[in-house]
Design a protein around this motif. Structure first.
Motif, PDB file in Angstrom:
ATOM      1  N   ILE A 133       0.811  -1.219   0.000  1.00  0.00           N
ATOM      2  CA  ILE A 133       0.000   0.000   0.000  1.00  0.00           C
ATOM      3  C   ILE A 133       0.849   1.275   0.000  1.00  0.00           C
ATOM      4  O   ILE A 133       0.321   2.351  -0.240  1.00  0.00           O
ATOM      5  CB  ILE A 133      -1.013   0.004   1.171  1.00  0.00           C
ATOM      6  CG1 ILE A 133      -0.315  -0.218   2.509  1.00  0.00           C
ATOM      7  CG2 ILE A 133      -2.098  -1.034   0.935  1.00  0.00           C
ATOM      8  CD1 ILE A 133      -1.225  -0.116   3.720  1.00  0.00           C
ATOM      9  N   VAL A 134       2.150   1.139   0.268  1.00  0.00           N
ATOM     10  CA  VAL A 134       3.099   2.251   0.117  1.00  0.00           C
ATOM     11  C   VAL A 134       4.344   1.678  -0.526  1.00  0.00           C
ATOM     12  O   VAL A 134       4.829   0.618  -0.123  1.00  0.00           O
ATOM     13  CB  VAL A 134       3.467   2.896   1.474  1.00  0.00           C
ATOM     14  CG1 VAL A 134       4.552   3.956   1.286  1.00  0.00           C
ATOM     15  CG2 VAL A 134       2.247   3.504   2.151  1.00  0.00           C
ATOM     16  N   GLU A 135       4.848   2.373  -1.541  1.00  0.00           N
ATOM     17  CA  GLU A 135       6.054   1.919  -2.232  1.00  0.00           C
ATOM     18  C   GLU A 135       6.979   3.109  -2.412  1.00  0.00           C
ATOM     19  O   GLU A 135       6.582   4.136  -2.985  1.00  0.00           O
ATOM     20  CB  GLU A 135       5.672   1.327  -3.592  1.00  0.00           C
ATOM     21  CG  GLU A 135       6.816   0.676  -4.313  1.00  0.00           C
ATOM     22  CD  GLU A 135       6.349  -0.089  -5.543  1.00  0.00           C
ATOM     23  OE1 GLU A 135       7.076  -0.993  -5.962  1.00  0.00           O
ATOM     24  OE2 GLU A 135       5.270   0.225  -6.083  1.00  0.00           O
ATOM     25  N   ASN A 136       8.199   2.983  -1.886  1.00  0.00           N
ATOM     26  CA  ASN A 136       9.206   4.051  -1.977  1.00  0.00           C
ATOM     27  C   ASN A 136       8.672   5.400  -1.513  1.00  0.00           C
ATOM     28  O   ASN A 136       8.866   6.421  -2.169  1.00  0.00           O
ATOM     29  CB  ASN A 136       9.761   4.143  -3.398  1.00  0.00           C
ATOM     30  CG  ASN A 136      10.573   2.918  -3.743  1.00  0.00           C
ATOM     31  OD1 ASN A 136      11.344   2.427  -2.933  1.00  0.00           O
ATOM     32  ND2 ASN A 136      10.383   2.404  -4.947  1.00  0.00           N
ATOM     33  N   GLY A 137       7.969   5.386  -0.373  1.00  0.00           N
ATOM     34  CA  GLY A 137       7.489   6.620   0.219  1.00  0.00           C
ATOM     35  C   GLY A 137       6.243   7.195  -0.417  1.00  0.00           C
ATOM     36  O   GLY A 137       5.775   8.259  -0.020  1.00  0.00           O
ATOM     37  N   GLN A 138       5.690   6.509  -1.405  1.00  0.00           N
ATOM     38  CA  GLN A 138       4.502   7.001  -2.099  1.00  0.00           C
ATOM     39  C   GLN A 138       3.284   6.127  -1.768  1.00  0.00           C
ATOM     40  O   GLN A 138       3.290   4.924  -2.057  1.00  0.00           O
ATOM     41  CB  GLN A 138       4.718   6.984  -3.618  1.00  0.00           C
ATOM     42  CG  GLN A 138       5.827   7.891  -4.083  1.00  0.00           C
ATOM     43  CD  GLN A 138       5.561   9.344  -3.767  1.00  0.00           C
ATOM     44  OE1 GLN A 138       4.479   9.857  -4.007  1.00  0.00           O
ATOM     45  NE2 GLN A 138       6.553  10.015  -3.197  1.00  0.00           N
ATOM     46  N   PRO A 139       2.249   6.718  -1.167  1.00  0.00           N
ATOM     47  CA  PRO A 139       1.031   5.946  -0.902  1.00  0.00           C
ATOM     48  C   PRO A 139       0.392   5.511  -2.224  1.00  0.00           C
ATOM     49  O   PRO A 139       0.321   6.300  -3.170  1.00  0.00           O
ATOM     50  CB  PRO A 139       0.122   6.927  -0.177  1.00  0.00           C
ATOM     51  CG  PRO A 139       1.002   8.046   0.268  1.00  0.00           C
ATOM     52  CD  PRO A 139       2.168   8.081  -0.677  1.00  0.00           C
ATOM     53  N   ALA A 173       5.056  -0.488   2.724  1.00  0.00           N
ATOM     54  CA  ALA A 173       4.072  -0.804   3.752  1.00  0.00           C
ATOM     55  C   ALA A 173       3.176  -1.865   3.131  1.00  0.00           C
ATOM     56  O   ALA A 173       2.693  -1.707   2.003  1.00  0.00           O
ATOM     57  CB  ALA A 173       3.254   0.416   4.144  1.00  0.00           C
ATOM     58  N   VAL A 174       3.001  -2.959   3.860  1.00  0.00           N
ATOM     59  CA  VAL A 174       2.259  -4.096   3.334  1.00  0.00           C
ATOM     60  C   VAL A 174       1.071  -4.380   4.241  1.00  0.00           C
ATOM     61  O   VAL A 174       1.232  -4.570   5.450  1.00  0.00           O
ATOM     62  CB  VAL A 174       3.162  -5.353   3.247  1.00  0.00           C
ATOM     63  CG1 VAL A 174       2.397  -6.533   2.675  1.00  0.00           C
ATOM     64  CG2 VAL A 174       4.396  -5.059   2.404  1.00  0.00           C
TER      65      VAL A 174
END
Length: 65
Positions: free
Chosen positions: A5-11, A45-46
């Motif tokens: 749900i978040v990848e490299n600081g990007q939601p 974030a998983v």
């Protein structure tokens, strides 16, 4: 199936909306698990099958205070 749900600081807004998870929920998990204060310190974030959120910090996050 776990969902990023978040990848490299990007939601990933659409995934978060689908899962009914807010940015505040992610930040709470980040504070509790890793002591992070900002979303840009998060590598991933998983959303787990159990409903919990796992946080993987960026390698540089611990150096940014």
């Amino acid at each position: 199936v776990p969902t990023v749900i978040v990848e490299n600081g990007q939601p990933l807004v659409e995934r978060m909306r689908w899962a009914r998870v807010g940015e505040d929920d992610v930040l709470e998990a980040a504070r509790r698990q890793q002591g992070l204060e900002r979303i840009d310190q998060i590598k991933y974030a998983v959303l787990e099958r159990s409903g919990g959120i796992s946080i993987i910090a960026k390698p540089s996050a611990s150096k940014e205070t």
